[in-house]
Design an enzyme around this catalytic site. Structure first.
Site, PDB file in Angstrom:
ATOM      1  N   HIS A  94      -3.011   7.444  -4.051  1.00  0.00           N
ATOM      2  CA  HIS A  94      -2.766   7.790  -5.410  1.00  0.00           C
ATOM      3  C   HIS A  94      -4.045   7.753  -6.182  1.00  0.00           C
ATOM      4  O   HIS A  94      -4.767   6.462  -5.939  1.00  0.00           O
ATOM      5  CB  HIS A  94      -1.529   7.090  -6.027  1.00  0.00           C
ATOM      6  N   CYS A 138       2.615   1.886  13.033  1.00  0.00           N
ATOM      7  CA  CYS A 138       3.498   1.196  13.979  1.00  0.00           C
ATOM      8  C   CYS A 138       2.907   1.161  15.508  1.00  0.00           C
ATOM      9  O   CYS A 138       2.195   2.127  15.867  1.00  0.00           O
ATOM     10  CB  CYS A 138       4.845   1.689  14.047  1.00  0.00           C
ATOM     11  N   SER A 181      -2.253  12.828  -5.701  1.00  0.00           N
ATOM     12  CA  SER A 181      -1.426  11.852  -4.888  1.00  0.00           C
ATOM     13  C   SER A 181      -1.082  12.557  -3.385  1.00  0.00           C
ATOM     14  O   SER A 181      -0.837  13.916  -3.596  1.00  0.00           O
ATOM     15  CB  SER A 181      -0.080  11.805  -5.519  1.00  0.00           C
ATOM     16  N   GLU A 194       3.389   7.582  14.102  1.00  0.00           N
ATOM     17  CA  GLU A 194       3.213   6.190  13.841  1.00  0.00           C
ATOM     18  C   GLU A 194       3.720   5.589  12.465  1.00  0.00           C
ATOM     19  O   GLU A 194       3.420   4.242  12.298  1.00  0.00           O
ATOM     20  CB  GLU A 194       1.932   5.619  14.335  1.00  0.00           C
ATOM     21  N   SER A 195       3.620   6.333  11.433  1.00  0.00           N
ATOM     22  CA  SER A 195       4.022   6.117  10.063  1.00  0.00           C
ATOM     23  C   SER A 195       3.621   6.845   9.138  1.00  0.00           C
ATOM     24  O   SER A 195       3.801   8.087   9.155  1.00  0.00           O
ATOM     25  CB  SER A 195       4.105   4.550   9.814  1.00  0.00           C
TER      26      SER A 195
END
Length: 134
Positions: free
Chosen positions: A68, A83, A55, A62-63
């Site tokens: 996983h 974003c 993970s 930008e995010s």
């Protein structure tokens, strides 16, 4: 339709087992995916599970990009959330699809922060003072 971000959610099936079970390799591939989109990388953290699975998340200005893996099923789930208009999440998706040698894929894109009633220009760098004076 004005939206603050795009969220590509991908499920990669029948992946190359070696590509999705090696934590260093998964991090390397995810970082490369972020770089290819011209994202601004802030940090990354990845964890290898015992006996297998990975993970991790790449935090970008930008995010984020998150993954996983379930090597026992040759499966990886990936979120690519960006974003603004400068980072293209589909570039990361195409790169990872190839890097994991996925043979069966399910993918959707969701618009995040839909601003249909907002009349102004979307400016992610606007100050709160500018916004509160509108």
């Amino acid at each position: 339709m004005k939206a603050l971000g795009k969220h590509v959610v991908a499920e990669f099936y029948e992946c190359d087992l070696n590509a999705i079970n090696d934590v260093a390799k998964v991090e390397e591939l995810m970082l490369e995916a972020a770089k290819r989109t011209n994202a601004t990388i802030v940090d990354s953290i990845f964890h290898s599970f015992n006996p297998y699975g990975v993970s991790g998340v790449i935090v970008i200005a930008e995010s984020h990009l998150a993954i996983h893996t379930w090597p026992e099923y040759k499966f990886a789930s990936v979120d690519i959330y960006t974003c603004g208009d400068t980072v293209k999440p589909w570039i990361a998706y195409e790169y990872l699809k190839s890097a994991f040698s996925a043979h069966n894929i399910s993918v959707i894109e969701m618009k995040r922060g839909i601003m249909s009633s907002y009349d102004g220009e979307l400016n992610h760098k606007a100050s709160l003072k500018e916004i509160s004076n509108e």
